[in-house]
Design a protein around this motif. Sequence first.
Motif, PDB file in Angstrom:
ATOM      1  N   MET A 185       0.818  -1.213   0.000  1.00  0.00           N
ATOM      2  CA  MET A 185       0.000   0.000   0.000  1.00  0.00           C
ATOM      3  C   MET A 185       0.856   1.270   0.000  1.00  0.00           C
ATOM      4  O   MET A 185       0.515   2.256  -0.659  1.00  0.00           O
ATOM      5  CB  MET A 185      -0.933  -0.003   1.215  1.00  0.00           C
ATOM      6  CG  MET A 185      -2.054  -1.030   1.162  1.00  0.00           C
ATOM      7  SD  MET A 185      -3.160  -0.797  -0.253  1.00  0.00           S
ATOM      8  CE  MET A 185      -2.431  -1.954  -1.409  1.00  0.00           C
ATOM      9  N   GLN A 186       1.965   1.225   0.729  1.00  0.00           N
ATOM     10  CA  GLN A 186       2.845   2.394   0.752  1.00  0.00           C
ATOM     11  C   GLN A 186       3.404   2.682  -0.638  1.00  0.00           C
ATOM     12  O   GLN A 186       3.484   3.838  -1.060  1.00  0.00           O
ATOM     13  CB  GLN A 186       3.981   2.162   1.746  1.00  0.00           C
ATOM     14  CG  GLN A 186       4.824   3.399   2.012  1.00  0.00           C
ATOM     15  CD  GLN A 186       5.809   3.193   3.148  1.00  0.00           C
ATOM     16  OE1 GLN A 186       6.112   2.072   3.534  1.00  0.00           O
ATOM     17  NE2 GLN A 186       6.325   4.286   3.692  1.00  0.00           N
ATOM     18  N   ARG A 187       3.758   1.643  -1.367  1.00  0.00           N
ATOM     19  CA  ARG A 187       4.273   1.817  -2.730  1.00  0.00           C
ATOM     20  C   ARG A 187       3.209   2.403  -3.659  1.00  0.00           C
ATOM     21  O   ARG A 187       3.529   3.069  -4.648  1.00  0.00           O
ATOM     22  CB  ARG A 187       4.748   0.461  -3.283  1.00  0.00           C
ATOM     23  CG  ARG A 187       6.003  -0.092  -2.632  1.00  0.00           C
ATOM     24  CD  ARG A 187       7.253   0.667  -3.061  1.00  0.00           C
ATOM     25  NE  ARG A 187       7.389   0.669  -4.502  1.00  0.00           N
ATOM     26  CZ  ARG A 187       7.943  -0.329  -5.217  1.00  0.00           C
ATOM     27  NH1 ARG A 187       8.422  -1.393  -4.582  1.00  0.00           N
ATOM     28  NH2 ARG A 187       8.031  -0.254  -6.526  1.00  0.00           N
ATOM     29  N   LEU A 188       1.927   2.152  -3.338  1.00  0.00           N
ATOM     30  CA  LEU A 188       0.827   2.683  -4.158  1.00  0.00           C
ATOM     31  C   LEU A 188       0.351   4.050  -3.670  1.00  0.00           C
ATOM     32  O   LEU A 188      -0.585   4.615  -4.246  1.00  0.00           O
ATOM     33  CB  LEU A 188      -0.347   1.701  -4.155  1.00  0.00           C
ATOM     34  CG  LEU A 188      -0.106   0.329  -4.805  1.00  0.00           C
ATOM     35  CD1 LEU A 188      -1.332  -0.561  -4.676  1.00  0.00           C
ATOM     36  CD2 LEU A 188       0.290   0.472  -6.270  1.00  0.00           C
ATOM     37  N   ARG A 230      -7.132 -10.662  12.364  1.00  0.00           N
ATOM     38  CA  ARG A 230      -5.836 -10.188  12.846  1.00  0.00           C
ATOM     39  C   ARG A 230      -4.809 -10.059  11.733  1.00  0.00           C
ATOM     40  O   ARG A 230      -4.110  -9.045  11.632  1.00  0.00           O
ATOM     41  CB  ARG A 230      -5.325 -11.152  13.938  1.00  0.00           C
ATOM     42  CG  ARG A 230      -3.970 -10.779  14.527  1.00  0.00           C
ATOM     43  CD  ARG A 230      -3.637 -11.713  15.685  1.00  0.00           C
ATOM     44  NE  ARG A 230      -3.513 -13.103  15.265  1.00  0.00           N
ATOM     45  CZ  ARG A 230      -2.347 -13.698  14.963  1.00  0.00           C
ATOM     46  NH1 ARG A 230      -1.205 -13.012  15.028  1.00  0.00           N
ATOM     47  NH2 ARG A 230      -2.313 -14.977  14.611  1.00  0.00           N
ATOM     48  N   LEU A 231      -4.707 -11.067  10.887  1.00  0.00           N
ATOM     49  CA  LEU A 231      -3.699 -11.075   9.836  1.00  0.00           C
ATOM     50  C   LEU A 231      -4.306 -10.916   8.446  1.00  0.00           C
ATOM     51  O   LEU A 231      -3.613 -11.123   7.447  1.00  0.00           O
ATOM     52  CB  LEU A 231      -2.892 -12.384   9.897  1.00  0.00           C
ATOM     53  CG  LEU A 231      -2.110 -12.624  11.199  1.00  0.00           C
ATOM     54  CD1 LEU A 231      -1.454 -13.989  11.177  1.00  0.00           C
ATOM     55  CD2 LEU A 231      -1.074 -11.532  11.412  1.00  0.00           C
ATOM     56  N   ASP A 232      -5.578 -10.546   8.374  1.00  0.00           N
ATOM     57  CA  ASP A 232      -6.236 -10.385   7.080  1.00  0.00           C
ATOM     58  C   ASP A 232      -5.677  -9.172   6.350  1.00  0.00           C
ATOM     59  O   ASP A 232      -5.322  -8.153   6.966  1.00  0.00           O
ATOM     60  CB  ASP A 232      -7.739 -10.218   7.278  1.00  0.00           C
ATOM     61  CG  ASP A 232      -8.502 -10.270   5.981  1.00  0.00           C
ATOM     62  OD1 ASP A 232      -8.648 -11.377   5.437  1.00  0.00           O
ATOM     63  OD2 ASP A 232      -8.937  -9.201   5.516  1.00  0.00           O
ATOM     64  N   ALA A 233      -5.604  -9.255   5.029  1.00  0.00           N
ATOM     65  CA  ALA A 233      -5.034  -8.172   4.227  1.00  0.00           C
ATOM     66  C   ALA A 233      -5.780  -6.855   4.391  1.00  0.00           C
ATOM     67  O   ALA A 233      -5.211  -5.779   4.189  1.00  0.00           O
ATOM     68  CB  ALA A 233      -5.014  -8.568   2.749  1.00  0.00           C
ATOM     69  N   THR A 234      -7.053  -6.924   4.776  1.00  0.00           N
ATOM     70  CA  THR A 234      -7.817  -5.685   4.969  1.00  0.00           C
ATOM     71  C   THR A 234      -7.469  -4.978   6.272  1.00  0.00           C
ATOM     72  O   THR A 234      -7.852  -3.819   6.471  1.00  0.00           O
ATOM     73  CB  THR A 234      -9.334  -5.969   4.980  1.00  0.00           C
ATOM     74  OG1 THR A 234      -9.656  -6.790   6.115  1.00  0.00           O
ATOM     75  CG2 THR A 234      -9.774  -6.664   3.694  1.00  0.00           C
ATOM     76  N   ASN A 235      -6.741  -5.652   7.162  1.00  0.00           N
ATOM     77  CA  ASN A 235      -6.521  -5.109   8.508  1.00  0.00           C
ATOM     78  C   ASN A 235      -5.384  -4.086   8.553  1.00  0.00           C
ATOM     79  O   ASN A 235      -4.662  -3.977   9.551  1.00  0.00           O
ATOM     80  CB  ASN A 235      -6.258  -6.233   9.504  1.00  0.00           C
ATOM     81  CG  ASN A 235      -6.542  -5.809  10.934  1.00  0.00           C
ATOM     82  OD1 ASN A 235      -7.334  -4.899  11.188  1.00  0.00           O
ATOM     83  ND2 ASN A 235      -5.885  -6.466  11.895  1.00  0.00           N
ATOM     84  N   ILE A 236      -5.251  -3.348   7.482  1.00  0.00           N
ATOM     85  CA  ILE A 236      -4.297  -2.233   7.443  1.00  0.00           C
ATOM     86  C   ILE A 236      -5.036  -0.896   7.486  1.00  0.00           C
ATOM     87  O   ILE A 236      -4.403   0.154   7.486  1.00  0.00           O
ATOM     88  CB  ILE A 236      -3.417  -2.301   6.173  1.00  0.00           C
ATOM     89  CG1 ILE A 236      -4.291  -2.205   4.927  1.00  0.00           C
ATOM     90  CG2 ILE A 236      -2.573  -3.569   6.159  1.00  0.00           C
ATOM     91  CD1 ILE A 236      -3.525  -1.958   3.663  1.00  0.00           C
TER      92      ILE A 236
END
Length: 455
Positions: free
Chosen positions: A43-46, A157-163
């Motif tokens: 996400m940071q790269r995007l 907890r570790l799901d990709a949406t959890n950012i």
Amino acid sequence: MKAHFTTYDQALDFIYSKIDFSFTKQQRYSEEVFNLERMFQFMQRLGNPQKAYKTIHVAGTKGKGSISAMISSILVSAGYCTGFYSSPHMLDYTERIQINGISITREDFLEVVNEIYQVIQEIHGLTTFEITTAIAFQHFMKKKIDFGVIEVGLGGRLDATNIITPEISVIASISLDHTAILGDTVEAIAGEKAGIIKEGIPVVVSPQKSSVMQVFKEKSQTVGAPLFQSADLLEYTTRTSQLEFQDFDISFPKFFLDKSTVDEKESIRIKIPLLGKHQMENAGTAFCALKILQEKGYSISNNNIKDGFQHVKWPGRFEILQQQPYVIIDAAHNYESSLRLIDTIHELFPQQKLTLIFGASEDKDIAGMLRNFAQISKMIIFTKSIHPRAADPISMQKLITSPLCDTIIIEDIQKALEFALHESKDGDIILASGSIFIAAAIRKTWFEMYKEKAI
């Protein structure tokens, strides 16, 4: 921008070429496999597109999709441009990414994949779900949405949406599912779902087993997140249910965030096209989330709430495709959801036996579901979806040990529906369930072959 793919199918094949845990027997839910740092880097790269709009994060075992759909519908009714990210899809992959109830176009999907292709290639180990999540976040940013309703894919907890840092977190009902990955007790599973609870962010929780609720209470206290239990806040009365809709009164506190005023009550009558008492509870959870947003200053009127509930669309959840005979599809795919489905059948069709078209994924509690379904079935037709984890019909048939109903194997889903219709008369019920993939396949077949005849 260089176009790496020229068609939607090419772009989708590229995404599916990555690791897709929905197609495999994944035995570890760990940081080694589900790596949030990888997603943060992505996400940071995007340019962190997920920070360009407000979000609502929804986890749970049962009901998280329905609750997400309700919240999305109400936000749209309130005039907010609303993105909705969910999984899996019923018929087309684009259904996972919607804005104001309309799926992303294949052209827009292709465009976003081409935009982020180079970054995907530079980050090792990205999964199909991580990439799809990024496509949703990027698309929502480009379309300048106001709100994104983001449904957790697996766990929490570790799901990709959890950012994301949402305005509010929501946790639907917890039951045993994905036990090989998330844990073999509801408390362990709740611990993973509790991973979406964040410091200072209100969390609304659906009715739960007391030991499960204790997990959420402890996590919310640890991180300092205000916890709202819909079962304690709401009272449902004067419920009526028909085949087209159900309606009921909700009594609720005048204010949610100011708990000193919890004894001041108001009421509202809600009408929803989703059937079953469990959908009333899901509506209550969504209602709590919207009332908290309302108190936080967002422009959401009670009329918006009523309108959004009345017009919510969420296919495959006790969806009646036709009557005479009835053809009903439901995506119930674990033991608890099969019980809720049976309760709804008993309520709307008391004392009536049905023909069940059944298929399931091999990692589910198939024996438990069949024990439940056998009680209401006069015949079970075992079939199989094209999903790689689809269970073998012969193995499923062997799990029926009591003479409660007849069984037959018709592996081809279209032929299974044709047989069921041929054997049924007006007033009979055909129910397709066991997995979202069975419900989706029957829905697709029915619309292609029978819709015009049923009108």
